[in-house]
Scaffold this active site. Structure first.
Site, PDB file in Angstrom:
ATOM      1  N   ASN A  14      -1.382  51.388  30.979  1.00 36.25           N
ATOM      2  CA  ASN A  14      -1.244  49.932  31.120  1.00 36.25           C
ATOM      3  C   ASN A  14      -0.623  49.528  32.443  1.00 36.25           C
ATOM      4  OD1 ASN A  14      -0.990  47.100  30.069  1.00 36.25           O
ATOM      5  ND2 ASN A  14       1.191  47.582  30.333  1.00 36.25           N
ATOM      6  N   GLN A  64      -1.511  40.257  27.773  1.00 37.34           N
ATOM      7  CA  GLN A  64      -2.476  41.213  28.337  1.00 37.34           C
ATOM      8  C   GLN A  64      -2.690  41.099  29.836  1.00 37.34           C
ATOM      9  OE1 GLN A  64      -5.823  41.117  25.538  1.00 37.34           O
ATOM     10  NE2 GLN A  64      -4.709  42.663  24.344  1.00 37.34           N
ATOM     11  N   ASP A  84       1.321  45.723  36.363  1.00 39.99           N
ATOM     12  CA  ASP A  84       0.324  45.764  35.286  1.00 39.99           C
ATOM     13  C   ASP A  84      -1.071  46.016  35.851  1.00 39.99           C
ATOM     14  OD1 ASP A  84       0.268  45.279  32.340  1.00 39.99           O
ATOM     15  OD2 ASP A  84      -1.317  43.885  32.940  1.00 39.99           O
ATOM     16  N   ASP A 139       0.276  54.316  25.207  1.00 39.08           N
ATOM     17  CA  ASP A 139       1.476  53.501  25.359  1.00 39.08           C
ATOM     18  C   ASP A 139       1.090  52.054  25.681  1.00 39.08           C
ATOM     19  OD1 ASP A 139       4.490  53.406  25.844  1.00 39.08           O
ATOM     20  OD2 ASP A 139       3.731  52.608  27.750  1.00 39.08           O
ATOM     21  N   GLU A 179      -0.594  52.262  20.640  1.00 34.40           N
ATOM     22  CA  GLU A 179       0.684  51.664  20.232  1.00 34.40           C
ATOM     23  C   GLU A 179       0.554  50.139  20.300  1.00 34.40           C
ATOM     24  OE1 GLU A 179       5.242  50.832  21.603  1.00 34.40           O
ATOM     25  OE2 GLU A 179       3.543  50.862  22.974  1.00 34.40           O
TER      26      GLU A 179
HETATM   27  C1  AAO Z   1      13.300  49.644  31.807  1.00 33.26           C
HETATM   28  C2  AAO Z   1      14.510  48.736  31.608  1.00 33.26           C
HETATM   29  C3  AAO Z   1      14.111  47.284  31.807  1.00 33.26           C
HETATM   30  C4  AAO Z   1      13.470  47.098  33.182  1.00 33.26           C
HETATM   31  C5  AAO Z   1      12.301  48.052  33.318  1.00 33.26           C
HETATM   32  C6  AAO Z   1      11.688  48.006  34.693  1.00 33.26           C
HETATM   33  O1  AAO Z   1      15.034  48.930  30.310  1.00 33.26           O
HETATM   34  O2  AAO Z   1      15.284  46.484  31.715  1.00 33.26           O
HETATM   35  O3  AAO Z   1      12.980  45.777  33.317  1.00 33.26           O
HETATM   36  O4  AAO Z   1      12.734  49.397  33.084  1.00 33.26           O
HETATM   37  O5  AAO Z   1      12.609  48.404  35.633  1.00 33.26           O
HETATM   38  C7  AAO Z   1      10.547  51.942  27.956  1.00 33.26           C
HETATM   39  C8  AAO Z   1      11.881  51.292  27.648  1.00 33.26           C
HETATM   40  C9  AAO Z   1      12.163  50.111  28.540  1.00 33.26           C
HETATM   41  C10 AAO Z   1      12.002  50.501  29.995  1.00 33.26           C
HETATM   42  C11 AAO Z   1      10.559  50.943  30.161  1.00 33.26           C
HETATM   43  C12 AAO Z   1      10.209  51.320  31.588  1.00 33.26           C
HETATM   44  O6  AAO Z   1      11.878  50.886  26.293  1.00 33.26           O
HETATM   45  O7  AAO Z   1      13.496  49.695  28.308  1.00 33.26           O
HETATM   46  O8  AAO Z   1      12.307  49.382  30.817  1.00 33.26           O
HETATM   47  O9  AAO Z   1      10.357  52.125  29.353  1.00 33.26           O
HETATM   48  O10 AAO Z   1      11.026  52.309  32.073  1.00 33.26           O
HETATM   49  C13 AAO Z   1       6.911  45.885  23.769  1.00 33.26           C
HETATM   50  C14 AAO Z   1       5.576  46.581  23.977  1.00 33.26           C
HETATM   51  C15 AAO Z   1       5.627  48.039  23.600  1.00 33.26           C
HETATM   52  C16 AAO Z   1       6.814  48.747  24.252  1.00 33.26           C
HETATM   53  C17 AAO Z   1       8.081  47.989  23.836  1.00 33.26           C
HETATM   54  C18 AAO Z   1       9.315  48.616  24.477  1.00 33.26           C
HETATM   55  O11 AAO Z   1       4.568  45.902  23.243  1.00 33.26           O
HETATM   56  O12 AAO Z   1       4.433  48.642  24.065  1.00 33.26           O
HETATM   57  O13 AAO Z   1       7.976  46.633  24.307  1.00 33.26           O
HETATM   58  N1  AAO Z   1       6.862  50.160  23.884  1.00 33.26           N
HETATM   59  C19 AAO Z   1       6.374  51.204  24.834  1.00 33.26           C
HETATM   60  C20 AAO Z   1       7.274  52.439  24.803  1.00 33.26           C
HETATM   61  C21 AAO Z   1       8.592  52.140  25.455  1.00 33.26           C
HETATM   62  C22 AAO Z   1       8.369  51.856  26.929  1.00 33.26           C
HETATM   63  C23 AAO Z   1       7.144  51.075  27.194  1.00 33.26           C
HETATM   64  C24 AAO Z   1       6.218  50.765  26.227  1.00 33.26           C
HETATM   65  C25 AAO Z   1       6.798  50.819  28.610  1.00 33.26           C
HETATM   66  O14 AAO Z   1       7.381  52.901  23.506  1.00 33.26           O
HETATM   67  O15 AAO Z   1       9.522  53.181  25.295  1.00 33.26           O
HETATM   68  O16 AAO Z   1       9.498  51.131  27.462  1.00 33.26           O
HETATM   69  O17 AAO Z   1       6.031  51.933  29.038  1.00 33.26           O
HETATM   70  C26 AAO Z   1       7.966  42.321  20.072  1.00 33.26           C
HETATM   71  C27 AAO Z   1       6.524  42.681  20.298  1.00 33.26           C
HETATM   72  C28 AAO Z   1       6.392  44.089  20.801  1.00 33.26           C
HETATM   73  C29 AAO Z   1       7.256  44.302  22.006  1.00 33.26           C
HETATM   74  C30 AAO Z   1       8.723  43.954  21.670  1.00 33.26           C
HETATM   75  C31 AAO Z   1       9.580  44.087  22.922  1.00 33.26           C
HETATM   76  O18 AAO Z   1       8.456  43.088  18.963  1.00 33.26           O
HETATM   77  O19 AAO Z   1       5.820  42.538  19.093  1.00 33.26           O
HETATM   78  O20 AAO Z   1       5.035  44.313  21.169  1.00 33.26           O
HETATM   79  O21 AAO Z   1       7.159  45.676  22.377  1.00 33.26           O
HETATM   80  O22 AAO Z   1       8.776  42.615  21.206  1.00 33.26           O
HETATM   81  O23 AAO Z   1      10.864  43.851  22.593  1.00 33.26           O
HETATM   82  C32 AAO Z   1      10.730  42.028  15.625  1.00 33.26           C
HETATM   83  C33 AAO Z   1       9.371  41.425  15.777  1.00 33.26           C
HETATM   84  C34 AAO Z   1       8.539  42.216  16.778  1.00 33.26           C
HETATM   85  C35 AAO Z   1       9.267  42.335  18.050  1.00 33.26           C
HETATM   86  C36 AAO Z   1      10.555  43.018  17.828  1.00 33.26           C
HETATM   87  C37 AAO Z   1      11.362  43.134  19.125  1.00 33.26           C
HETATM   88  O24 AAO Z   1      10.645  43.169  14.853  1.00 33.26           O
HETATM   89  O25 AAO Z   1       8.701  41.418  14.538  1.00 33.26           O
HETATM   90  O26 AAO Z   1       7.334  41.536  17.000  1.00 33.26           O
HETATM   91  O27 AAO Z   1      11.344  42.309  16.876  1.00 33.26           O
HETATM   92  O28 AAO Z   1      12.121  44.280  19.135  1.00 33.26           O
END
Ligand code: AAO
Length: 456
Positions: A115, A165, A174, A204, A230
């Site tokens: 992505n 997206q 992105d 991812d 995911e």
């Molecule tokens: C790091 C720093 C950031 C900085 C960034 C760039 O932490 O502060 O801005 O670097 O310098 C991982 C870490 C991130 C890290 C990133 C890059 O978790 O902290 O950022 O690597 O190094 C969304 C996405 C989902 C993603 C998730 C984290 O849709 O794909 O965010 N997961 C994957 C991996 C993850 C990884 C990445 C993607 C990036 O598993 O480890 O990040 O490669 C809602 C949405 C979700 C959304 C969340 C985000 O969820 O539905 O789609 O996930 O929000 O918070 C309830 C709701 C639910 C909601 C949820 C929130 O349950 O029902 O809808 O609360 O928690």
């Protein structure tokens, strides 16, 4: 097992004389998987015989491509090139891991980031120089989305599918996956991994890639390459897992979240009907927690040892989805990565040594995978009885889980065939006799029993 439906495109590729030779291949089957989060390639390779012995069918690795540097675990999620040189190991070590796992009969699923790239500028782990929208020899600014929908081009509102997206996930550059050259380069990366023997991919951040774009990336991968997109289920959001079912099984976050109150707050009655509103079983990966949720509090807290153990016991007792166990490391703050050496390479995990949990070796995991083997595909019936969660597997097995604080002895109706049964989770060796339509069982506080035929 669901496989990628790519026949038409494969034949186009074949007509063009392009085939993807695999060094070897192990199919992902019905056996549960283990996410070896932040494990190095040599450590995974060494562990694969044990993983096979416990009864797992596949491992899911952390991302293998070159990434930004730094001590946080999440540097792995900021790619800067598609070289297989990372803090988790070299290309040669990656290939050797696959061979070792395949020799043990374990399939390898790799976390693939297609992505986005990194968030800033710098020099990557293997020396690659990168800028937010310029990756010399790889990408130029035209290869990225610049959504123009939010002040900083970051996703601000998950209710807006265009933002989700085409804007940036936490500032990560992105990729514009509608562009043929972007799709081709990403497919080339995945193909390289398949050539080394990779059997499947976690995709991812798949929610942030339009379905047509994802199809355009993965079309032509060999038949039998599993894809696990995911797509986190978010209440009321326009983009949901149901839109991505053509690719393969998906992580059902609704299931993991539903387990939390059951085991953390002792609400076993909530297990009845737990599958309602979720993906069909054959389209789901079921899990208690993953590397994100063990940090964000949405699933059963791993530090609540008994609750977490009982949740994994239920996961493996149930017949829903393809179960996955998380095996990672203990941490005290969210960003903390695993131990590293002076060169920024992660230390090889060693079971029995802190901080590695080696959760995949736990006695209850081993016992419950044996339980799954004993009951086969006998359907699960879930009920609650006197604050116990009961999972009946036809006439072959029964699991009773007691999340409460008092031992319980109950007599309950059972579908078990009349016979002697023994408890795979207990160490007493005591047997339970079933002679009629009921069974009497004693389940210790914060404990469980898993009955299977003693003569089985
Ligand atoms: C790091 C720093 C950031 C900085 C960034 C760039 O932490 O502060 O801005 O670097 O310098 C991982 C870490 C991130 C890290 C990133 C890059 O978790 O902290 O950022 O690597 O190094 C969304 C996405 C989902 C993603 C998730 C984290 O849709 O794909 O965010 N997961 C994957 C991996 C993850 C990884 C990445 C993607 C990036 O598993 O480890 O990040 O490669 C809602 C949405 C979700 C959304 C969340 C985000 O969820 O539905 O789609 O996930 O929000 O918070 C309830 C709701 C639910 C909601 C949820 C929130 O349950 O029902 O809808 O609360 O928690």
């Amino acid at each position: 097992m669901r496989v990628l439906r790519s026949v038409a495109v494969s034949s186009v590729l074949l007509a063009a004389g392009v085939t993807v030779p695999r060094s070897s291949h192990v199919a992902v089957d019905h056996r549960p998987g283990v996410q070896l989060f932040q494990w190095t390639w040599p450590a995974i390779g060494r562990e694969c015989p044990t993983i096979a012995d416990v009864g797992f069918g596949f491992v899911q690795t952390s991302p293998p491509q070159e990434s930004i540097t730094g001590p946080a675990w999440w540097t792995s999620y900021q790619p800067v090139s598609y070289r297989l040189e990372s803090k988790l190991g070299t290309r040669a070590e990656f290939a050797a891991m696959i061979d070792a796992c395949h020799r043990a009969g374990v399939a390898v699923v790799v976390d693939a980031i297609v992505n986005h790239m990194a968030a800033g500028d710098g020099v990557g782990f293997a020396g690659t120089v990168y800028h937010h929208f310029e990756y010399p020899g790889l990408w130029t600014a035209a290869d990225f989305h610049h959504c123009g929908l939010t002040p900083d081009d970051d996703i601000a509102n998950y209710m807006d599918d265009r933002q989700v997206q085409t804007c940036e996930l936490v500032n990560l550059a992105d990729l514009d996956t509608s562009r043929p050259n972007v799709r081709d380069r990403l497919r080339q990366y995945l193909t390289d991994l398949v050539t080394l023997g990779v059997d499947g991919f976690r995709i991812d951040a798949a929610k942030h890639i339009a379905v047509d774009d994802l199809r355009g990336i993965v079309e032509g991968l060999p038949e039998g390459t599993v894809l696990f997109p995911e797509v986190i289920r978010g209440r009321g959001e326009p983009i949901q897992p149901e839109q991505y079912t053509e690719f393969g099984r998906q992580y059902e976050f609704g299931y993991a979240r539903a387990l939390a109150p059951v085991f953390s707050l002792v609400m076993p009655e909530r297990l009845v009907g737990i599958h309602e509103g979720l993906l069909p079983s054959e389209e789901a990966i079921s899990f208690v927690d993953n590397h994100d949720t063990e940090r964000n509090g949405q699933t059963v807290d791993r530090r609540a040892l008994a609750a977490h153990r009982l949740a994994e016991t239920f996961l493996l007792a149930d017949d829903y989805g393809l179960p996955m166990i998380l095996s990672a490391y203990q941490f005290t703050n969210r960003d903390e990565g695993p131990p590293m050496d002076a060169n920024g390479r992660v230390a090889d995990a060693e079971c029995g040594t802190e901080p590695w949990t080696c959760a995949h070796r736990a006695d209850h995991v081993r016992a419950m995978i044996a339980f799954r083997g004993a009951v086969g595909d006998a359907p699960a019936t879930i009920s609650e009885h006197d604050r116990l969660a009961i999972v009946s597997r036809g006439d072959l097995g029964l699991v009773a889980i007691n999340p409460g604080t008092a031992d319980k002895t109950v007599t309950i109706p059972t579908s078990l065939a009349p016979a002697s049964y023994h408890d795979l989770l207990g160490d007493s060796g005591a047997s339970v006799e079933v002679t009629g339509p009921t069974v009497t069982i004693t389940v210790p506080a914060a404990g469980a029993v898993a009955l299977v035929r003693a003569d089985g």
